[in-house]
Design a protein around this motif. Structure first.
Motif, PDB file in Angstrom:
ATOM      1  N   ASP A   5       0.856  -0.606  -0.253  1.00 22.66           N
ATOM      2  CA  ASP A   5      -0.506   0.275   0.175  1.00 22.66           C
ATOM      3  C   ASP A   5       0.702   1.218   0.103  1.00 22.66           C
ATOM      4  OD1 ASP A   5       0.947   0.326   2.147  1.00 22.66           O
ATOM      5  OD2 ASP A   5      -1.136  -0.006   3.708  1.00 22.66           O
ATOM      6  N   ASP A   6       0.305   1.895  -0.173  1.00 21.36           N
ATOM      7  CA  ASP A   6       1.019   3.920  -0.436  1.00 21.36           C
ATOM      8  C   ASP A   6       2.025   3.865   1.484  1.00 21.36           C
ATOM      9  OD1 ASP A   6      -0.720   4.354  -2.473  1.00 21.36           O
ATOM     10  OD2 ASP A   6      -1.807   5.471  -1.356  1.00 21.36           O
ATOM     11  N   GLU A   7       1.739   2.744   2.558  1.00 16.04           N
ATOM     12  CA  GLU A   7       2.152   3.629   3.905  1.00 16.04           C
ATOM     13  C   GLU A   7       2.998   2.083   3.826  1.00 16.04           C
ATOM     14  OE1 GLU A   7      -0.488   3.635   6.921  1.00 16.04           O
ATOM     15  OE2 GLU A   7      -1.735   4.866   5.827  1.00 16.04           O
ATOM     16  N   GLY A   8       3.381   1.524   2.364  1.00 12.96           N
ATOM     17  CA  GLY A   8       4.711   0.288   2.273  1.00 12.96           C
ATOM     18  C   GLY A   8       4.156  -0.882   3.315  1.00 12.96           C
ATOM     19  N   ASP A   9       3.356  -0.859   3.502  1.00 12.36           N
ATOM     20  CA  ASP A   9       2.437  -2.545   4.083  1.00 12.36           C
ATOM     21  C   ASP A   9       2.144  -3.006   3.022  1.00 12.36           C
ATOM     22  OD1 ASP A   9       2.541  -1.135   6.075  1.00 12.36           O
ATOM     23  OD2 ASP A   9       1.105  -0.086   6.736  1.00 12.36           O
ATOM     24  N   LEU A  10       2.465  -4.355   3.908  1.00 16.24           N
ATOM     25  CA  LEU A  10       2.253  -5.465   2.665  1.00 16.24           C
ATOM     26  C   LEU A  10       0.536  -5.605   2.984  1.00 16.24           C
ATOM     27  CD1 LEU A  10       4.678  -8.038   2.944  1.00 16.24           C
ATOM     28  CD2 LEU A  10       4.250  -6.635   1.066  1.00 16.24           C
ATOM     29  N   ALA A  11      -0.442  -6.274   1.995  1.00 19.42           N
ATOM     30  CA  ALA A  11      -1.933  -6.126   2.132  1.00 19.42           C
ATOM     31  C   ALA A  11      -2.024  -7.599   1.186  1.00 19.42           C
ATOM     32  CB  ALA A  11      -3.051  -5.118   1.686  1.00 19.42           C
ATOM     33  N   ALA A  12      -2.864  -8.946   2.164  1.00 16.62           N
ATOM     34  CA  ALA A  12      -3.336  -9.859   1.382  1.00 16.62           C
ATOM     35  C   ALA A  12      -5.170  -9.317   1.056  1.00 16.62           C
ATOM     36  CB  ALA A  12      -3.093 -10.384   2.025  1.00 16.62           C
TER      37      ALA A  12
END
Length: 178
Positions: free
Chosen positions: A47-54
Motif C-alpha cells: 500500500d501507499d504506506e509501504g505495508d503488505l496487504a492480502a
C-alpha cells in the motif's frame, strides 16, 4: 522502564528457548513475509504506506512492522469491510466478546467511523526486535491468516449474514483484486 529478562521466573522448570537452526533467531522483514505469502499462494500488494496487504472479497489482511530495533513488533491486522450500523454495535460487541473469550487470535474489536459506520478489525502481534525462531514466525503468521479467515466465516454465521456471503465460499484466499 524496562524489565530485566533474567528477573522473570522460569515456571515449571522448562529449559530456556534455544535458537532455531545453526544461525539462531532471525529478524523477520517484509521480504520474508512476501516469500511466505508466495509459498501460501496468496496475492498481495504494497500500500501507499509501504505495508503488505492480502486482499479478499470482504476483508484485507495487512502485515505490518512497527517500532524501533529491539522494540519492533510484527502485526497481522485484518480489516473486515462489511459496514454495520451504530445501532448494531451492542450485538457486535457481544459477538466479539464471545470470540475473544474462546480464541487466542485474532483479537477482534470495532472501529466506529465519523459517519456512524462500524467495522470490525482483527489483530495478532509478536515482538520480533531481538529475533525469533523462523519456524515460530512462519507457523504464527500462517495460523493468524487462517484464523482471520475463520473469524470472517464465524462472524457471518453469528450475525446471520449468510445472504451477504453467498458465493464467497468458493473463492480462494487472496483472489480478490486489490
Amino acid at each position: 522502564m524496562s524489565i530485566d529478562p533474567s528477573s522473570i521466573p522460569n515456571f515449571g522448570g522448562q529449559p530456556e528457548p534455544q535458537p532455531s537452526g545453526p544461525d539462531g533467531p532471525v529478524l523477520p522483514d517484509q521480504d520474508l513475509v512476501k516469500q511466505l505469502l508466495d509459498q501460501m499462494e496468496l496475492k498481495y500488494v504494497v500500500d501507499d504506506e509501504g505495508d503488505l496487504a492480502a486482499p479478499w472479497e470482504q476483508f484485507r489482511t495487512y502485515f505490518m512492522f512497527r517500532g524501533e530495533e529491539e522494540q519492533q513488533i510484527f502485526s497481522v491486522r485484518t480489516f473486515y469491510d462489511r459496514p454495520h450500523g451504530i445501532d448494531d454495535k451492542p450485538k457486535l460487541l457481544e459477538a466479539l466478546d464471545d470470540w475473544n473469550r474462546r480464541t487466542l487470535w485474532p483479537k477482534a474489536y470495532t472501529h466506529t467511523h465519523d459517519d456512524g459506520t462500524v467495522r470490525l478489525i482483527g489483530e495478532a502481534s509478536m515482538l520480533i526486535g531481538t529475533g525469533v525462531a523462523l519456524e515460530h514466525f512462519v507457523s504464527s503468521t500462517v495460523s493468524w491468516v487462517r484464523a482471520s479467515i475463520e473469524f470472517d466465516k464465524w462472524i457471518v454465521e453469528q450475525l446471520g449474514l449468510e445472504a451477504d456471503a453467498e458465493g464467497e465460499g468458493d473463492e480462494k484466499p487472496g483472489d480478490a483484486e486489490a
